[in-house]
Design a protein around this motif. Structure first.
Motif, PDB file in Angstrom:
ATOM      1  N   THR A 127      63.174 -63.516  93.169  1.00 19.70           N
ATOM      2  CA  THR A 127      61.885 -64.118  93.491  1.00 19.70           C
ATOM      3  C   THR A 127      60.789 -63.421  92.698  1.00 19.70           C
ATOM      4  O   THR A 127      60.867 -62.218  92.430  1.00 19.70           O
ATOM      5  CB  THR A 127      61.569 -64.015  94.989  1.00 19.70           C
ATOM      6  OG1 THR A 127      61.497 -62.636  95.374  1.00 19.70           O
ATOM      7  CG2 THR A 127      62.638 -64.711  95.819  1.00 19.70           C
ATOM      8  N   LYS A 128      59.782 -64.183  92.326  1.00 20.38           N
ATOM      9  CA  LYS A 128      58.665 -63.585  91.592  1.00 20.38           C
ATOM     10  C   LYS A 128      57.716 -62.945  92.587  1.00 20.38           C
ATOM     11  O   LYS A 128      57.231 -63.612  93.517  1.00 20.38           O
ATOM     12  CB  LYS A 128      57.937 -64.633  90.756  1.00 20.38           C
ATOM     13  CG  LYS A 128      56.811 -64.030  89.918  1.00 20.38           C
ATOM     14  CD  LYS A 128      56.250 -65.000  88.916  1.00 20.38           C
ATOM     15  CE  LYS A 128      55.096 -64.373  88.138  1.00 20.38           C
ATOM     16  NZ  LYS A 128      54.548 -65.286  87.102  1.00 20.38           N
ATOM     17  N   ALA A 165      54.784 -69.437  89.505  1.00 19.29           N
ATOM     18  CA  ALA A 165      53.856 -68.865  90.476  1.00 19.29           C
ATOM     19  C   ALA A 165      54.564 -67.819  91.328  1.00 19.29           C
ATOM     20  O   ALA A 165      55.786 -67.857  91.500  1.00 19.29           O
ATOM     21  CB  ALA A 165      53.304 -69.976  91.373  1.00 19.29           C
ATOM     22  N   PRO A 166      53.816 -66.845  91.864  1.00 22.80           N
ATOM     23  CA  PRO A 166      54.418 -65.911  92.818  1.00 22.80           C
ATOM     24  C   PRO A 166      55.104 -66.667  93.961  1.00 22.80           C
ATOM     25  O   PRO A 166      54.626 -67.708  94.416  1.00 22.80           O
ATOM     26  CB  PRO A 166      53.212 -65.118  93.335  1.00 22.80           C
ATOM     27  CG  PRO A 166      52.233 -65.167  92.203  1.00 22.80           C
ATOM     28  CD  PRO A 166      52.391 -66.537  91.604  1.00 22.80           C
ATOM     29  N   GLY A 167      56.239 -66.130  94.399  1.00 17.36           N
ATOM     30  CA  GLY A 167      57.025 -66.798  95.420  1.00 17.36           C
ATOM     31  C   GLY A 167      58.088 -67.715  94.861  1.00 17.36           C
ATOM     32  O   GLY A 167      58.937 -68.215  95.600  1.00 17.36           O
ATOM     33  N   SER A 168      58.058 -67.947  93.544  1.00 16.25           N
ATOM     34  CA  SER A 168      59.070 -68.789  92.910  1.00 16.25           C
ATOM     35  C   SER A 168      60.429 -68.112  92.929  1.00 16.25           C
ATOM     36  O   SER A 168      60.534 -66.886  93.034  1.00 16.25           O
ATOM     37  CB  SER A 168      58.671 -69.086  91.461  1.00 16.25           C
ATOM     38  OG  SER A 168      57.509 -69.893  91.396  1.00 16.25           O
ATOM     39  N   HIS A 169      61.481 -68.920  92.830  1.00 11.89           N
ATOM     40  CA  HIS A 169      62.854 -68.425  92.811  1.00 11.89           C
ATOM     41  C   HIS A 169      63.497 -68.688  91.448  1.00 11.89           C
ATOM     42  O   HIS A 169      63.270 -69.754  90.853  1.00 11.89           O
ATOM     43  CB  HIS A 169      63.711 -69.120  93.878  1.00 11.89           C
ATOM     44  CG  HIS A 169      63.446 -68.651  95.279  1.00 11.89           C
ATOM     45  ND1 HIS A 169      62.175 -68.529  95.805  1.00 11.89           N
ATOM     46  CD2 HIS A 169      64.302 -68.284  96.279  1.00 11.89           C
ATOM     47  CE1 HIS A 169      62.261 -68.107  97.074  1.00 11.89           C
ATOM     48  NE2 HIS A 169      63.541 -67.946  97.369  1.00 11.89           N
ATOM     49  N   GLY A 228      61.553 -58.163  86.272  1.00 11.02           N
ATOM     50  CA  GLY A 228      60.313 -58.774  86.740  1.00 11.02           C
ATOM     51  C   GLY A 228      60.470 -59.607  87.989  1.00 11.02           C
ATOM     52  O   GLY A 228      59.476 -60.042  88.578  1.00 11.02           O
ATOM     53  N   PHE A 229      61.710 -59.847  88.415  1.00 13.50           N
ATOM     54  CA  PHE A 229      61.974 -60.548  89.670  1.00 13.50           C
ATOM     55  C   PHE A 229      62.472 -59.557  90.709  1.00 13.50           C
ATOM     56  O   PHE A 229      63.114 -58.552  90.381  1.00 13.50           O
ATOM     57  CB  PHE A 229      63.042 -61.634  89.474  1.00 13.50           C
ATOM     58  CG  PHE A 229      62.581 -62.815  88.661  1.00 13.50           C
ATOM     59  CD1 PHE A 229      61.935 -63.878  89.263  1.00 13.50           C
ATOM     60  CD2 PHE A 229      62.802 -62.859  87.291  1.00 13.50           C
ATOM     61  CE1 PHE A 229      61.504 -64.977  88.517  1.00 13.50           C
ATOM     62  CE2 PHE A 229      62.381 -63.948  86.530  1.00 13.50           C
ATOM     63  CZ  PHE A 229      61.735 -65.004  87.146  1.00 13.50           C
TER      64      PHE A 229
END
Length: 278
Positions: free
Chosen positions: A271-272, A184-188, A232-233
């Motif tokens: 981070t995503k 999910a967005p906000g993932s590390h 992409g991160f």
């Protein structure tokens, strides 16, 4: 001559074959390793005497990165290629900040898995599964992952001392992309990767020795190649940097700045991007 088989060692383990997880355990001062692992480890130390310090530096980076993720509110973690859990594992570090953090450890080595499962037997919020990192979709679809991890919410995925065991043919970039697509967005994404940048001939000989003696060869990469794996991160400051330079603790800063390339390794956290999932 092989070791006698200890009670904690599954019957399927070949005591004549070294394992990267068990060699790493030896570097960290652990006891879940065999004579064949110790022999390879000592050969590596002969080429590079600070190998145990490298193992400690990787563990210290992992702890700093997990604290960073926990400070951002992340309460779920997948540690792929976790090895034998020792010296401040992810669940202990994350729970300093997020008391109910949930963690899935993943490794293909039966000793790491057996020891991890015994260690976590009474912990309902942490599990250890046996799986191959080269099949990330199988990890993401594993029932124990689904039971603990909600991939619709931010998660921290740990890839420490892992991607340099993935060959070009097994496509580490595709491995990371599969994980990224599920996060999910906000993932590390927490990454440490060995590199031959600036290394001496003796260190290259150590790599050749390892690859000649281990069923798990290593594929060291350049800074730019490692940075490309994080496509992409959004890479957090200070970027893709020599291992000890990733946000060292105040008491470690002076030592970190002294020849950081000696650890033949880069570290980074990405981070995503996108709106954080609820």
């Amino acid at each position: 001559m092989t070791d006698s088989r200890p009670e904690w060692a599954p019957a399927a383990i070949d005591l004549d074959q070294p394992s990267s997880a068990r060699v790493w355990d030896y570097f960290l001062g652990g006891s879940h390793n065999f004579e064949v692992d110790r022999r390879v480890a000592e050969q590596a130390i002969a080429f590079k005497p600070d190998m145990p310090d490298l193992a400690r530096q990787v563990r210290m980076f992992l702890q700093r990165a997990v604290r960073t993720a926990a400070a951002a509110g992340i309460d779920q973690y997948i540690d792929i290629g976790a090895g034998v859990p020792t010296m401040g594992p992810v669940h202990e570090i994350a729970r300093e900040t997020v008391p109910h953090a949930r963690v899935v450890y993943v490794d293909h080595d039966p000793v790491a898995v057996a020891h991890g499962q015994a260690l976590l037997a009474d912990d309902p919020d942490a599990v250890f599964i046996q799986a191959d990192a080269r099949s990330p979709r199988a990890i993401l679809d594993h029932p124990e992952v689904h039971a603990l991890i909600d991939l619709d919410r931010p998660v921290a995925v740990v890839l420490c001392s892992l991607l340099h065991f993935v060959s070009a043919d097994d496509d580490p970039a595709a491995l990371v992309a599969t994980l990224r697509a599920a996060m999910a967005p906000g993932s590390h994404l927490i990454v440490q990767h060995a590199s031959h940048d600036g290394q001496s001939g003796d260190i290259i000989k150590m790599l050749q020795m390892w690859n000649a003696n281990s069923p798990e060869p290593m594929y060291w990469r350049t800074h730019d190649e490692i940075e490309n794996l994080l496509a992409g991160f959004t890479i957090l400051d200070p970027g893709v940097v020599p291992l000890p330079l990733w946000r060292p603790e105040a008491e470690d800063r002076a030592g970190a700045a002294e020849n950081p390339e000696r650890y033949a390794s880069y570290a980074a956290v990405g981070t995503k991007p996108g709106a954080t999932a609820d």
